[in-house]
Each structure stands twice: as C-alpha cells, then as structure tokens.
Enzyme design. Structure first.
Site, PDB file in Angstrom:
ATOM      1  N   GLN A 113      77.940   3.542  32.731  1.00 52.96           N
ATOM      2  CA  GLN A 113      77.225   4.383  33.692  1.00 52.96           C
ATOM      3  C   GLN A 113      78.264   5.289  34.343  1.00 52.96           C
ATOM      4  OE1 GLN A 113      73.487   3.576  34.169  1.00 52.96           O
ATOM      5  NE2 GLN A 113      74.236   2.840  32.201  1.00 52.96           N
ATOM      6  N   GLY A 142      65.897   4.465  39.745  1.00 53.60           N
ATOM      7  CA  GLY A 142      66.719   4.225  38.573  1.00 53.60           C
ATOM      8  C   GLY A 142      67.682   5.366  38.260  1.00 53.60           C
ATOM      9  N   HIS A 143      68.539   5.133  37.273  1.00 54.84           N
ATOM     10  CA  HIS A 143      69.550   6.126  36.931  1.00 54.84           C
ATOM     11  C   HIS A 143      68.929   7.392  36.337  1.00 54.84           C
ATOM     12  CE1 HIS A 143      69.952   3.472  33.095  1.00 54.84           C
ATOM     13  NE2 HIS A 143      69.019   4.367  32.899  1.00 54.84           N
ATOM     14  N   ASN A 144      69.549   8.517  36.661  1.00 58.73           N
ATOM     15  CA  ASN A 144      69.169   9.851  36.145  1.00 58.73           C
ATOM     16  C   ASN A 144      67.847  10.376  36.700  1.00 58.73           C
ATOM     17  OD1 ASN A 144      71.411   9.375  34.524  1.00 58.73           O
ATOM     18  ND2 ASN A 144      70.220   9.033  32.666  1.00 58.73           N
ATOM     19  N   SER A 156      65.473   8.370  34.419  1.00 58.48           N
ATOM     20  CA  SER A 156      65.320   9.688  33.789  1.00 58.48           C
ATOM     21  C   SER A 156      63.972  10.348  34.039  1.00 58.48           C
ATOM     22  CB  SER A 156      65.577   9.604  32.277  1.00 58.48           C
ATOM     23  OG  SER A 156      66.895   9.151  32.023  1.00 58.48           O
TER      24      SER A 156
END
Length: 205
Positions: A71, A112-114, A132
């Site tokens: 990450q 969450g990520h992105n 995402s």
C-alpha cells in the site's frame, strides 16, 4: 509539517511526512500517517488516517496463504473536512485516497483505499465504502450504508440508512434497501410484503 494555529490533543501520533494545514484540530488519540491535510480540518478522537488498507491476493499456497499487496499511496484531505471519532481512512494502494473539500464523515465509518470523495459529501455513522469507489459532489449516505468497491456514485445521490449499494448510482438518484433500489420501489415492496404477511396470518387464524 504543522501549520499555524493547529491544535493537537494528548496522545495523538503524527507520522513522518504528514502535512497539517493551518487552523486544523487533531484531537486526542488520533493517528496520522501518509496524509496531507488542508486548512480547517477537524479530526475527532481515536480516528485512524493513513494506515495500510485491506489489500491482498487470495492464495492457498504453502507460504502462509494470502499474499499482501504493498500500500503505497497517501490520504489527501481537502479544506474544511471533518472526520469523526474512531473512523478509519485507509491510505491509497497505488492512487491516493481523497476526501473532498467540506466533506463530513461521522463516527465509526470505514473508508477503504483509493476511495475518492467529491465536495461536501456526508457519510453517517457505521457506514462503509470499499476500495476504489468514486463519489461525485454532495453525496449523502445514511447510517450503516454499505457501498461495494469500484463503483461510481453520481453527484447529489442520496443513499438511505442500511442501503446496500452494489451498482453504479446515477446523479441525484435516491436509493433504499439491500440490494439498493429506487426509494418508491423499496417502499412499495415493503407494503406488499406487509399485506401478504397479514393475509397469511388471517388464514392461519
């Protein structure tokens, strides 16, 4: 880098490379890492911003099972954002996680990520958004709403409490239920089920 007039509460941890814009408030027990904060940002107690997200390849090999994915992104928080107590905002995996100007995130929310939020979005307590997914401007998600990954949520959309979002959402669309559907359709289905249950009860009696 800490701007002028920033307030930092007890037991907060500011990691390397973090930038905090002027007049921001970082309350007690907050942890910040890999994050760039704008001006007048308010991070409430216990929030975790910039930690490693939930990213891995599923594997059944003999080397310990699932394989972690590095990450490497950041969290970009624009001006006038509020992030509630015990909320988590994961750093990006490759792209950055972005929280748009004026967005308000309640307590106990998972980002969450992105994930990308546009301007003025609102996420209420115990809601979550998977990696995402991209939000337009002024999207509002009610409490315990769950939003799947890699979706596009159009500007001005309204997602009712406990909504389960598994498809793209059009701008200004209003959804309820799980799986989510147009609000009127959801209420119509609830009314039909209630009527059928009452009819069945009368037959039994």
């Amino acid at each position: 880098e800490i701007g002028d007039f920033v307030q930092i509460g007890p037991m907060a941890v500011i990691g390397k490379g973090v930038v905090i814009g002027e007049h921001s408030i970082i309350e007690n027990h907050v942890s910040l890492a890999y994050a760039l904060l704008g001006k007048h940002v308010h991070i409430k107690p216990g929030a975790r911003v910039g930690q490693k997200g939930f990213g891995f390849f599923m594997d059944q090999g003999d080397m310990g099972g699932h394989v972690s994915v590095p990450q490497l992104g950041r969290v970009i928080i624009h001006d006038y954002v509020e992030i509630g107590a015990n909320t988590t905002v994961d750093r990006g995996s490759g792209q950055d996680t972005v929280i748009g100007m004026g967005t308000r995130i309640d307590n106990l929310v998972q980002v969450g990520h992105n994930v990308h939020f546009g301007k003025g979005c609102v996420m209420v307590a115990q809601s979550g958004v998977a990696g995402s997914t991209k939000f337009g401007d002024y999207v509002a998600a009610g409490g315990q709403a769950g939003i799947a990954d890699n979706l596009k949520i159009g500007s001005g959309a309204r997602l009712a409490a406990q909504c389960g979002i598994m498809r793209n959402v059009k701008p200004q669309e209003v959804l309820a239920g799980s799986p989510a559907m147009p609000l009127k359709t959801h209420y119509r289905q609830v009314a039909v089920l209630k009527r059928l249950a009452e009819e069945d009860r009368k037959k039994v009696n």
